[in-house]
Design a protein around this motif. Structure first.
Motif, PDB file in Angstrom:
ATOM      1  N   PRO A  46       0.817  -1.231   0.000  1.00 56.20           N
ATOM      2  CA  PRO A  46       0.000   0.000   0.000  1.00 56.20           C
ATOM      3  C   PRO A  46       0.842   1.270   0.000  1.00 56.20           C
ATOM      4  CG  PRO A  46      -0.178  -1.156   2.098  1.00 56.20           C
ATOM      5  CD  PRO A  46       0.543  -2.071   1.171  1.00 56.20           C
ATOM      6  N   GLU A  47       2.097   1.168   0.474  1.00 58.28           N
ATOM      7  CA  GLU A  47       2.966   2.354   0.470  1.00 58.28           C
ATOM      8  C   GLU A  47       3.309   2.761  -0.964  1.00 58.28           C
ATOM      9  OE1 GLU A  47       3.650  -0.658   1.495  1.00 58.28           O
ATOM     10  OE2 GLU A  47       5.515  -1.304   0.549  1.00 58.28           O
ATOM     11  N   ILE A  48       3.182   1.808  -1.905  1.00 58.00           N
ATOM     12  CA  ILE A  48       3.436   2.110  -3.328  1.00 58.00           C
ATOM     13  C   ILE A  48       2.122   2.339  -4.077  1.00 58.00           C
ATOM     14  CG2 ILE A  48       4.336   1.203  -5.532  1.00 58.00           C
ATOM     15  CD1 ILE A  48       6.385  -0.395  -3.906  1.00 58.00           C
ATOM     16  N   TYR A  49       1.134   1.470  -3.817  1.00 58.74           N
ATOM     17  CA  TYR A  49      -0.082   1.469  -4.646  1.00 58.74           C
ATOM     18  C   TYR A  49      -1.315   2.068  -3.961  1.00 58.74           C
ATOM     19  CZ  TYR A  49       2.768  -1.597  -7.539  1.00 58.74           C
ATOM     20  OH  TYR A  49       3.783  -2.100  -8.316  1.00 58.74           O
ATOM     21  N   GLY A  50      -1.158   2.456  -2.678  1.00 58.28           N
ATOM     22  CA  GLY A  50      -2.283   3.075  -1.986  1.00 58.28           C
ATOM     23  C   GLY A  50      -3.246   2.058  -1.382  1.00 58.28           C
ATOM     24  N   HIS A  51      -4.347   2.570  -0.855  1.00 61.54           N
ATOM     25  CA  HIS A  51      -5.272   1.729  -0.086  1.00 61.54           C
ATOM     26  C   HIS A  51      -6.563   1.419  -0.831  1.00 61.54           C
ATOM     27  CE1 HIS A  51      -2.904   1.694   3.617  1.00 61.54           C
ATOM     28  NE2 HIS A  51      -2.558   2.935   3.274  1.00 61.54           N
ATOM     29  N   GLN A  52      -6.760   2.042  -1.977  1.00 62.20           N
ATOM     30  CA  GLN A  52      -8.017   1.777  -2.684  1.00 62.20           C
ATOM     31  C   GLN A  52      -7.943   0.472  -3.468  1.00 62.20           C
ATOM     32  OE1 GLN A  52      -7.914   5.885  -3.847  1.00 62.20           O
ATOM     33  NE2 GLN A  52     -10.151   5.953  -3.744  1.00 62.20           N
ATOM     34  N   THR A  53      -9.032  -0.245  -3.476  1.00 62.13           N
ATOM     35  CA  THR A  53      -9.070  -1.544  -4.149  1.00 62.13           C
ATOM     36  C   THR A  53      -9.464  -1.353  -5.618  1.00 62.13           C
ATOM     37  OG1 THR A  53     -11.412  -1.902  -3.732  1.00 62.13           O
ATOM     38  CG2 THR A  53      -9.861  -2.604  -1.981  1.00 62.13           C
ATOM     39  N   LEU A  54      -9.337  -2.450  -6.361  1.00 61.14           N
ATOM     40  CA  LEU A  54      -9.717  -2.372  -7.779  1.00 61.14           C
ATOM     41  C   LEU A  54     -11.233  -2.177  -7.918  1.00 61.14           C
ATOM     42  CD1 LEU A  54      -8.138  -2.411 -10.437  1.00 61.14           C
ATOM     43  CD2 LEU A  54      -8.775  -4.822 -10.689  1.00 61.14           C
ATOM     44  N   ASP A  55     -11.996  -2.719  -6.963  1.00 62.49           N
ATOM     45  CA  ASP A  55     -13.449  -2.464  -6.976  1.00 62.49           C
ATOM     46  C   ASP A  55     -13.724  -0.972  -6.784  1.00 62.49           C
ATOM     47  OD1 ASP A  55     -14.215  -5.051  -7.447  1.00 62.49           O
ATOM     48  OD2 ASP A  55     -14.619  -5.524  -5.341  1.00 62.49           O
ATOM     49  N   ASP A  56     -12.951  -0.346  -5.883  1.00 66.29           N
ATOM     50  CA  ASP A  56     -13.106   1.116  -5.696  1.00 66.29           C
ATOM     51  C   ASP A  56     -12.822   1.839  -7.015  1.00 66.29           C
ATOM     52  OD1 ASP A  56     -13.529   0.753  -2.955  1.00 66.29           O
ATOM     53  OD2 ASP A  56     -11.415   1.092  -2.445  1.00 66.29           O
ATOM     54  N   VAL A  57     -11.757   1.410  -7.702  1.00 68.47           N
ATOM     55  CA  VAL A  57     -11.382   2.065  -8.967  1.00 68.47           C
ATOM     56  C   VAL A  57     -12.504   1.880  -9.987  1.00 68.47           C
ATOM     57  CG1 VAL A  57      -9.711   2.131 -10.856  1.00 68.47           C
ATOM     58  CG2 VAL A  57      -8.913   1.735  -8.520  1.00 68.47           C
ATOM     59  N   ASN A  58     -13.029   0.674 -10.047  1.00 68.18           N
ATOM     60  CA  ASN A  58     -14.135   0.398 -10.971  1.00 68.18           C
ATOM     61  C   ASN A  58     -15.314   1.339 -10.690  1.00 68.18           C
ATOM     62  OD1 ASN A  58     -16.035  -0.696 -12.662  1.00 68.18           O
ATOM     63  ND2 ASN A  58     -15.954  -2.777 -11.838  1.00 68.18           N
ATOM     64  N   GLU A  59     -15.660   1.488  -9.403  1.00 65.39           N
ATOM     65  CA  GLU A  59     -16.790   2.365  -9.025  1.00 65.39           C
ATOM     66  C   GLU A  59     -16.515   3.823  -9.382  1.00 65.39           C
ATOM     67  OE1 GLU A  59     -17.998   1.934  -4.915  1.00 65.39           O
ATOM     68  OE2 GLU A  59     -18.237  -0.245  -5.212  1.00 65.39           O
ATOM     69  N   MET A  60     -15.282   4.268  -9.088  1.00 62.82           N
ATOM     70  CA  MET A  60     -14.925   5.668  -9.406  1.00 62.82           C
ATOM     71  C   MET A  60     -15.017   5.909 -10.910  1.00 62.82           C
ATOM     72  SD  MET A  60     -11.533   5.875  -6.969  1.00 62.82           S
ATOM     73  CE  MET A  60     -10.668   6.902  -8.126  1.00 62.82           C
ATOM     74  N   CYS A  61     -14.518   4.937 -11.680  1.00 63.00           N
ATOM     75  CA  CYS A  61     -14.527   5.071 -13.142  1.00 63.00           C
ATOM     76  C   CYS A  61     -15.960   5.053 -13.670  1.00 63.00           C
ATOM     77  CB  CYS A  61     -13.712   3.951 -13.800  1.00 63.00           C
ATOM     78  SG  CYS A  61     -11.937   4.142 -13.590  1.00 63.00           S
ATOM     79  N   ALA A  62     -16.797   4.173 -13.099  1.00 64.14           N
ATOM     80  CA  ALA A  62     -18.187   4.078 -13.565  1.00 64.14           C
ATOM     81  C   ALA A  62     -18.908   5.407 -13.317  1.00 64.14           C
ATOM     82  CB  ALA A  62     -18.899   2.924 -12.859  1.00 64.14           C
TER      83      ALA A  62
END
Ligand code: DQA
Length: 147
Positions: free
Chosen positions: A21-37
């Motif tokens: 998480p120190e490199i890629y953060g704490h948001q999950t791919l599901d979170d990314v999917n929701e943000m993108c949608a």
């Protein structure tokens, strides 16, 4: 009819929010999917959001997008640095290709500095965290509006 953007994610991105998480953060791919949608709805775009750990799935989906989409956003993850197959599939597409990396690959190990996919990508967004996907989606909307 709304324009379709495929958002493709490569190996280990299913672990987003859980791995390093120190490199890629704490948001999950599901979170990314929701943000993108949510953003896609605002922009009047339709998204198809997928992840696979298998190179051949990503190649098959790029070929599918070639028929079904008007743009691709791709985080090829480790395959960025190894896959001529994904590069060739993207080179067969005649629409915008936007490459996203959550981390700044140029600030990391030397083997991450080169991306085959960047040889085809119309834009590369790296080091903006998962916001990079949203920036890519906005750029896709701009390019498609002007198309
Ligand atoms: C990544 C960077 C790649 O070097 C790495 O292999 C990944 C994720 C990124 O989003 O920062 O898995 O593409």
């Amino acid at each position: 009819m709304s324009k379709v953007v495929y958002i493709l994610n490569g190996p280990n991105l299913n672990l987003l929010g859980k791995r390093e998480p120190e490199i890629y953060g704490h948001q999950t791919l599901d979170d990314v999917n929701e943000m993108c949608a949510a953003l896609a709805a605002e922009l009047g775009l339709e998204i198809i959001f997928r992840q696979s750990n298998a190179e051949h799935d990503l190649i098959d989906w790029v070929q599918e997008a070639r028929e079904a989409a008007q743009a691709i956003i791709i985080n090829p993850a480790a395959y960025s640095h190894t896959s001529i197959g994904i590069l060739d599939a993207l080179s067969a597409c005649q629409f915008p290709v936007l490459e996203v990396h959550v981390s700044n690959i140029h600030k990391r190990e030397a083997f991450r500095h080169f991306s085959y996919v960047s040889q085809r990508a119309d834009a590369v967004i790296a080091g903006c965290g998962v916001e990079g996907y949203l920036l890519a989606l906005r750029r896709a909307a701009t390019l498609l509006d002007n198309a």
